[in-house]
Write an enzyme that holds these catalytic residues in place. Sequence first.
Site, PDB file in Angstrom:
ATOM      1  N   ARG A  51       0.853  -1.210   0.015  1.00 56.71           N
ATOM      2  CA  ARG A  51       0.121   0.030   0.164  1.00 56.71           C
ATOM      3  C   ARG A  51       0.841   1.172   0.058  1.00 56.71           C
ATOM      4  O   ARG A  51       0.345   2.288  -0.311  1.00 56.71           O
ATOM      5  CB  ARG A  51      -0.733   0.125   1.672  1.00 56.71           C
ATOM      6  CG  ARG A  51      -2.381   0.763   1.192  1.00 56.71           C
ATOM      7  CD  ARG A  51      -3.208   1.091   2.241  1.00 56.71           C
ATOM      8  NE  ARG A  51      -2.408   0.226   3.473  1.00 56.71           N
ATOM      9  CZ  ARG A  51      -3.360   0.266   4.629  1.00 56.71           C
ATOM     10  NH1 ARG A  51      -3.774   0.205   4.712  1.00 56.71           N
ATOM     11  NH2 ARG A  51      -2.576   0.004   6.198  1.00 56.71           N
ATOM     12  N   LYS A 148      -0.634 -18.378   6.813  1.00 52.35           N
ATOM     13  CA  LYS A 148      -1.467 -18.394   7.601  1.00 52.35           C
ATOM     14  C   LYS A 148      -2.124 -16.894   8.727  1.00 52.35           C
ATOM     15  O   LYS A 148      -1.300 -16.035   8.759  1.00 52.35           O
ATOM     16  CB  LYS A 148      -0.635 -19.275   9.252  1.00 52.35           C
ATOM     17  CG  LYS A 148       0.384 -19.190   9.410  1.00 52.35           C
ATOM     18  CD  LYS A 148       0.509 -19.999  10.720  1.00 52.35           C
ATOM     19  CE  LYS A 148       1.201 -18.665  12.318  1.00 52.35           C
ATOM     20  NZ  LYS A 148       1.642 -19.775  13.205  1.00 52.35           N
ATOM     21  N   ASP A 235      -3.173 -20.005  17.203  1.00 52.49           N
ATOM     22  CA  ASP A 235      -1.907 -20.120  16.305  1.00 52.49           C
ATOM     23  C   ASP A 235      -0.961 -21.254  16.049  1.00 52.49           C
ATOM     24  O   ASP A 235       0.210 -21.195  14.980  1.00 52.49           O
ATOM     25  CB  ASP A 235      -0.961 -18.717  17.431  1.00 52.49           C
ATOM     26  CG  ASP A 235      -0.083 -18.342  16.921  1.00 52.49           C
ATOM     27  OD1 ASP A 235      -0.388 -17.766  15.601  1.00 52.49           O
ATOM     28  OD2 ASP A 235       0.986 -18.238  16.969  1.00 52.49           O
ATOM     29  N   HIS A 240       0.380 -25.778  12.645  1.00 46.18           N
ATOM     30  CA  HIS A 240       1.877 -26.346  12.805  1.00 46.18           C
ATOM     31  C   HIS A 240       1.711 -27.757  13.290  1.00 46.18           C
ATOM     32  O   HIS A 240       2.174 -28.601  12.341  1.00 46.18           O
ATOM     33  CB  HIS A 240       2.543 -25.309  13.499  1.00 46.18           C
ATOM     34  CG  HIS A 240       2.578 -24.181  12.499  1.00 46.18           C
ATOM     35  ND1 HIS A 240       2.349 -24.357  11.145  1.00 46.18           N
ATOM     36  CD2 HIS A 240       3.032 -22.999  13.288  1.00 46.18           C
ATOM     37  CE1 HIS A 240       3.108 -22.584  11.393  1.00 46.18           C
ATOM     38  NE2 HIS A 240       3.263 -22.147  12.461  1.00 46.18           N
TER      39      HIS A 240
END
Length: 484
Positions: A51, A148, A235, A240
């Site tokens: 941006r 992710k 998380d 994972h």
Amino acid sequence: MVSRVIPVESFDLVIFGGTGDLARRKILPALFRRFCAGQMEDGARIIGAARSEHTTAEYRRFVAEAIAEFNAGRSCETGTLDAFLDSISFVQIDAMGDTGWSELAGLMQPDRVRAFYFSVGPSLFGPLAERLHQHGMADSDTRIVVEKPFGRDLDSARALNVTLAQHFDESQIYRIDHYLGKETVQNLMAVRFGNMLFEPLWNSQYVDHIQITVAETVGVGGRGEYYDKSGAMRDMVQNHLMQLLCLIAMEPPAKFDPDAVRDEKLKVIRALDAVRAEDIVRGQYLAEAEKPGYLEHVDDQTSRTESFIALKLGISNWRWAGTPFYLRTGKRLRARTSEIAVVFKETPHSIFEDDGGRHRNILTIRLQPNEGMDLGVTIKEPGPGGMRLIDVPLDMTFADALGPDGEDVPDAYERLIMDVVRGNQTLFMRGDEVEAAWAWTDPLIAAWEARGDRPQAYESGSSGPEDALMLMHRDGRRWREIRP
Ligand code: NAD
């Protein structure tokens, strides 16, 4: 040993979020290393898109600085950096608006692989897909790489899958989990399915239990507010650790092909038992010396978000019924280490009078540090005086086996980005896999929220809360030590 490098066909890689932290620390240095290795054909182009406003010259300086900082100590021929920078340009773009899109579309060349890396916050994944479509860049040569987190629960993951599917076929979507790109993780499959030795023993008859540990020494730092909405379960475990568990537990796929592998992983997730409340331990780290505690990073002083979690899981299928899987992950622990330990059962009987004990083999797969594996075997203690046995590791550290200082071991992002270019989805998560993982995760989170469970405090620099140790002790087992 020099690794074989197969050049990939020419491609255009657009990095949305090209000025972000992930691009700077991982994606750009990884691309440079592949360039150094001679894997990128002439004509490959990397386009940073973000941006903020930059000229291409400014962006190249940013890339050069990122490489200097995050590629330090790795060799590359003189002059290579300039050649690499020549392949880079920059486009200012707004994922939510119209800025830059026509310019980007104008840069695209027909008939070549085109990959768009969504290295931006998840709220922008949908808008990016939509604009790629609007501006004619979502054709069959296009691949998108999605970072992710892929949703925060089943509903949001499903909604995201639906949004992406409006413009892209599943075969064009690369959901990244960088753990799958680690050399050791792939070696796990090589060890299991490239050797006769392990597979016959790889079941509940011979394996006592399996431990997976992903320990970090860092705290949540400046990401406190973001992390507080997520926690260790969302998380780390849902993605994972779940992926590692799947690779350990899956049945042999018929071939090493994306859907064959992912079908088998999916079956594991679907066979996971519901987890009992007493098999989950959650924790929050305390302050230590000058290092702030978890609650000092977040506004909500009553936060119940976990920075540590340990779980005992069961898999209800023929291979694994009866073998527990213990998973733990957390921040501010004693050492930064990730490993999987396959702990085999003890020998049934000892024939050595002087020894008396029974022994067990442990196969340890280290993801970090020192990627490698070791197999604990029992041998005779050297010297005279009877048959006393000791356990010693047969150690294979990849850096030693494959090249000086591990230079030949590619970083996860190097491998995964090249797999995108090659069109190989084996090491990426399929939409139904991600949804299945959330479908397993959601009720666990909902249950502890409904009970109002509070995470237990744990000392920074420790192995987590006491109860996490008890999770194994009560079964007559113990965690492997978390050590550097
Ligand atoms: P960041 O905040 O450092 O960078 C965000 C990037 O997105 C910047 O380049 C910014 O210009 C761009 N951006 C923001 N809004 C935009 C818009 N409207 N239009 C176009 N560009 C816009 O974020 P990050 O740490 O680089 O993370 C990027 C993604 O990768 C996130 O989804 C994050 O969860 C994921 N991720 C990051 C890490 C990491 O180590 N940083 C690790 C794993 C996953």
